[in-house]
Design a protein around this motif. Structure first.
Motif, PDB file in Angstrom:
ATOM      1  N   GLU A  10       0.835  -1.201   0.000  1.00 12.44           N
ATOM      2  CA  GLU A  10       0.000   0.000   0.000  1.00 12.44           C
ATOM      3  C   GLU A  10       0.870   1.250   0.000  1.00 12.44           C
ATOM      4  N   THR A  13       2.052   2.076  -3.401  1.00 12.95           N
ATOM      5  CA  THR A  13       1.042   2.477  -4.384  1.00 12.95           C
ATOM      6  C   THR A  13       0.374   3.809  -4.061  1.00 12.95           C
ATOM      7  N   ILE A  14       0.203   4.142  -2.786  1.00 12.52           N
ATOM      8  CA  ILE A  14      -0.510   5.387  -2.465  1.00 12.52           C
ATOM      9  C   ILE A  14       0.417   6.564  -2.168  1.00 12.52           C
ATOM     10  N   ILE A  15       1.695   6.288  -1.936  1.00 16.70           N
ATOM     11  CA  ILE A  15       2.641   7.374  -1.652  1.00 16.70           C
ATOM     12  C   ILE A  15       3.498   7.592  -2.896  1.00 16.70           C
ATOM     13  N   ASP A  16       3.427   8.789  -3.448  1.00 15.58           N
ATOM     14  CA  ASP A  16       4.195   9.101  -4.656  1.00 15.58           C
ATOM     15  C   ASP A  16       5.693   9.066  -4.388  1.00 15.58           C
ATOM     16  N   GLN A 114       0.434   9.792   5.025  1.00 20.48           N
ATOM     17  CA  GLN A 114       0.033   8.456   4.591  1.00 20.48           C
ATOM     18  C   GLN A 114       0.741   7.371   5.407  1.00 20.48           C
TER      19      GLN A 114
END
Length: 124
Positions: A10, A13-16, A114
């Protein structure tokens, strides 16, 4: 509640800008899980090295008599951010999450936000 593998995936995928992520045992320096990394970022070496960073800061806080907790540690390199977040949930004391981020693609404030959310949902 998410498991280690799910939480680390996760994060990527969610943290640039994530180059790699790990969950690390502070007492041994061993990575309990890793995602990403590669030839330019050996996450097992990073886990051990960052354990030394965390231990040094905890010793320094003790010597200074600081009665506080480390929330996170940020190391800024020329091209990367390295973010260490100590876990505080039940059963996760002595563990930390480690992220290596590409400085040109990452939003540091969002990454910290995040990672805090991922920590709260992680079940070890």
């Amino acid at each position: 509640m998410a498991n280690v593998e799910t939480s680390l995936k996760e994060a990527t995928t969610i943290i640039d800008g994530v180059l790699g992520a790990a969950l690390v045992d502070c007492s041994s320096g061993m990575a309990l899980g890793t995602v990403g990394g590669g030839k330019d970022l050996d996450l097992t070496v990073a886990a051990a090295g960052n354990t030394d960073v965390v231990r040094a800061k905890l010793r320094t806080m003790e010597m200074l008599g600081l009665k506080d907790e480390i929330e996170d540690v940020l190391i800024t390199l020329g091209t990367q951010y390295h973010l260490i977040r100590l876990m505080k949930g039940r059963g996760s004391a002595g563990l930390f999450l480690y992220l290596a981020l590409d400085k040109t693609r990452a939003n540091l404030a969002m990454a910290r936000h995040q990672l805090k959310k991922i920590e709260a949902e992680l079940e070890v």
